[in-house]
Design an enzyme around this catalytic site. Structure first.
Site, PDB file in Angstrom:
ATOM      1  N   GLU A   1      -2.538  -3.834  -5.454  1.00 27.00           N
ATOM      2  CA  GLU A   1      -3.603  -4.090  -5.573  1.00 27.00           C
ATOM      3  C   GLU A   1      -4.275  -2.506  -5.400  1.00 27.00           C
ATOM      4  O   GLU A   1      -5.237  -1.820  -4.399  1.00 27.00           O
ATOM      5  CB  GLU A   1      -3.344  -4.369  -3.518  1.00 27.00           C
ATOM      6  CG  GLU A   1      -3.046  -5.306  -3.293  1.00 27.00           C
ATOM      7  CD  GLU A   1      -3.327  -5.875  -1.599  1.00 27.00           C
ATOM      8  OE1 GLU A   1      -3.881  -4.419  -0.409  1.00 27.00           O
ATOM      9  OE2 GLU A   1      -3.153  -7.089  -1.124  1.00 27.00           O
TER      10      GLU A   1
ATOM     11  N   GLU B   1       2.223 -12.079  -2.490  1.00 25.53           N
ATOM     12  CA  GLU B   1       1.978 -11.360  -1.067  1.00 25.53           C
ATOM     13  C   GLU B   1       0.890 -12.833  -0.417  1.00 25.53           C
ATOM     14  O   GLU B   1       0.114 -13.366  -0.789  1.00 25.53           O
ATOM     15  CB  GLU B   1       1.467 -10.809  -0.779  1.00 25.53           C
ATOM     16  CG  GLU B   1       2.086  -9.308  -0.714  1.00 25.53           C
ATOM     17  CD  GLU B   1       1.032  -7.584  -1.042  1.00 25.53           C
ATOM     18  OE1 GLU B   1       0.156  -7.460   0.385  1.00 25.53           O
ATOM     19  OE2 GLU B   1       1.110  -6.463  -1.240  1.00 25.53           O
TER      20      GLU B   1
ATOM     21  N   ASN C   1       1.002  -1.395   0.529  1.00 27.28           N
ATOM     22  CA  ASN C   1      -0.084   0.079   0.086  1.00 27.28           C
ATOM     23  C   ASN C   1       1.113   1.704  -0.109  1.00 27.28           C
ATOM     24  O   ASN C   1       0.326   1.870  -0.516  1.00 27.28           O
ATOM     25  CB  ASN C   1      -1.215  -0.238   1.038  1.00 27.28           C
ATOM     26  CG  ASN C   1      -2.159  -1.080   1.715  1.00 27.28           C
ATOM     27  OD1 ASN C   1      -2.525  -1.953  -0.084  1.00 27.28           O
ATOM     28  ND2 ASN C   1      -2.290  -1.718   2.657  1.00 27.28           N
TER      29      ASN C   1
HETATM   30  O1  AHR Z   1       1.609  -6.571   3.079  1.00 23.78           O
HETATM   31  C1  AHR Z   1       0.392  -5.858   4.440  1.00 23.78           C
HETATM   32  C2  AHR Z   1       0.092  -5.462   2.887  1.00 23.78           C
HETATM   33  O2  AHR Z   1      -1.210  -6.371   2.621  1.00 23.78           O
HETATM   34  C3  AHR Z   1       0.323  -4.801   1.646  1.00 23.78           C
HETATM   35  O3  AHR Z   1       0.374  -3.311   1.865  1.00 23.78           O
HETATM   36  C4  AHR Z   1      -0.802  -4.510   1.363  1.00 23.78           C
HETATM   37  O4  AHR Z   1      -0.598  -4.934  -0.721  1.00 23.78           O
HETATM   38  C5  AHR Z   1      -1.689  -6.060   1.319  1.00 23.78           C
HETATM   39  O5  AHR Z   1      -3.057  -5.059   1.675  1.00 23.78           O
END
Ligand code: AHR
Length: 503
Positions: free
Chosen positions: A176, A295, A75
């Protein structure tokens, strides 16, 4: 009295899923919480090197053998000016960081991160900001990083003391972008257009790079999987990977259900593969889009503490999940699931690496230690390289709140030709019983047991902590036996197992 369950598995040397791309064992460092500051970088720490990087953390990262690390978000990247983090440190601005509502000092930026990556022998996977920024800034950062010289941005890199281009190969087109929480959130059409135009220009600057388009931020998003189809309709010819993200939690304290979440991950991967191939067919394309699961983890322990944090501090304790044994078992199941799809999932990033939902934790000025989830990741990364074999497994099954027919055994085999090794990774999900596994290892006659590593314990909720960092650590078992092409092994209840065979 505990019973013993029985399961069967068949592995055949000729029945191959595909080669493991080493980047499957990647990870992620975001400018978030104490991942960078007090994590990888703490200049005042007694173990800091001349550049301010913690040597104890460097050692733990090296043990994990991580081949690629995604940076700087997450984010965070969607509001980031990468130029804030280059040039003389004393001239860098502090900024309000809106994704996590903190202050970013910019003491560490891309050059420092690339230096750190070099020290841990890892490749950087760089993300560009497609939230508040766009084509021009993506072009500029790529020119700064990868162009040899003779232009404004490449010469600026040299002026900053970094003569050689980094040649960063993998670039993420934002993060995202389907999520309403994202700075500059977009519809699939909006994102598809900007991602396409950015990808086109980036490949003009450096045709050698590989690009990752944002897929959904989880399979639970209402726009999944239409998002994937629309984004690929726009970007297909210019991108190489589509991203997947998922986090699981055990909020209901339902261990059998929690451990079954890798079935959801499996379904997620299959759906994304189908969607990629649907667009391929529609476009009559010969090109295949692969998957970047950039992720994945367990994330829920810290949610409540994070909701109470005051905004605008520097490097607070954010997303500091303390993991227990059952989390490590799910991580094992998720690693096995990624390996099952090694033919299409080429990049994986355990999110994240240090302090923030991480296998490695640090104390300011003090110790660094390994969380429970460190171990399955370390084992898979070190012993799970080579060719994945497609196993047939016959094991008792159970039903849970969210899943039907969950096998008590999750397992995979990886052959490492270079070392004449065959490694079986297996999780026993059974809450009560050990499992006697009878495994046919066709084509591996003459192989012997090198070791059987187990991660288990009397309390599935036990964690490693600063005070007790070795509460949950792997041990070696000696019950495995080989007879010709048959392997017999007992997998203790609620355990992660690594059975290493060698010629
Ligand atoms: O990894 C933590 C957060 O999770 C990241 O910043 C985001 O991409 C996801 O929502």
């Amino acid at each position: 009295m505990a019973n013993t369950q029985k399961a069967m598995m068949i592995v055949d040397k000729h029945y191959k899923t595909g080669k493991v791309d080493p980047r499957l064992y990647g990870s992620f460092i975001e400018h978030l919480g104490r991942a960078v500051y007090e994590g990888i970088y703490e200049p005042d720490h007694p173990k800091a090197d001349v550049r301010g990087f913690r040597k104890d953390v460097l050692e733990l990262v090296c043990e994990l053998n991580v081949p690629i690390v995604r940076y700087p978000g997450g984010n965070f990247v969607s509001g980031y000016n990468w130029e804030d983090g280059i040039g003389p440190v004393e001239e860098r601005p502090s900024r309000l960081e809106l994704a996590w509502r903190v202050i970013e000092t910019n003491e560490v930026g891309l050059n420092e991160f690339c230096e750190w990556a070099n020290k841990v022998n890892t490749e950087v996977m760089m993300a560009v900001n497609l939230g508040t920024r766009g084509i021009q800034d993506a072009k500029n950062i790529l020119e700064y990083c990868n162009h040899p010289g003779g232009t404004y941005w490449s010469d600026l890199r040299k002026k900053h003391g970094y003569r050689d281009p980094y040649n960063i190969k993998v670039w993420c087109l934002g993060n995202e972008m389907d999520g309403p929480w994202q700075i500059g959130h977009k519809t699939a059409e909006e994102y598809g257009r900007i991602a396409y135009e950015t990808a086109k220009v980036m490949k003009w600057v450096d045709p050698e790079i590989e690009l990752v388009a944002c897929g959904s931020s989880s399979s639970k998003m209402p726009t999944f999987p239409e998002w994937e189809a629309t984004v690929l309709e726009h970007t297909y010819d210019y991108v190489d990977y589509l991203s997947l993200h998922i986090y699981y939690g055990n909020q209901d304290n339902d261990t059998p259900n929690f451990l079954a979440n890798s079935l959801d991950m499996d379904e997620f991967i299959k759906t994304v593969i189908s969607t990629c191939d649907y667009v391929k067919a529609k476009k009559r394309s010969k090109k295949k889009i692969n998957l970047s699961f950039d992720e994945w983890n367990v994330w829920y322990h810290s949610n409540e503490a994070d909701s109470k944090l005051e905004p605008w501090s520097i490097a607070p304790h954010q997303l500091e999940d303390i993991y227990n044994l059952e989390d490590a078992l799910l991580i094992g199941c998720m690693l096995i699931t990624l390996l099952k799809h090694a033919d299409r999932v080429k990049i994986g990033c355990l999110a994240q690496l240090v302090n923030v939902i991480a296998p490695i934790m640090t104390e300011k000025g003090g110790l660094a230690w390994r969380q429970t989830i460190y171990y399955p990741f370390m084992h898979a990364s070190n012993y799970g390289r080579g060719t994945v074999l497609n196993p047939i497994i016959d094991a008792p099954k159970y039903d849970t709140k969210d899943y039907m027919d969950v096998p008590i055994i999750e397992a995979i085999a990886v052959e490492n030709d270079d070392k004449d090794e065959l490694t079986i990774f297996a999780v026993n999900r059974d809450m009560e019983d050990g499992v006697d596994l009878e495994c046919t290892i066709a084509g591996y006659e003459g192989y012997k047991i090198k070791e059987h590593i187990v991660l288990d314990g009397d309390d599935v909720k036990a964690s490693n902590t600063l005070e007790n960092p070795n509460r949950i650590v792997p041990r070696n078992l000696s019950n495995a036996q080989i007879d010709g092409e048959m392997l017999f092994v007992n997998l203790p209840r609620l355990s992660w197992n690594v059975i290493r065979l060698t010629k």
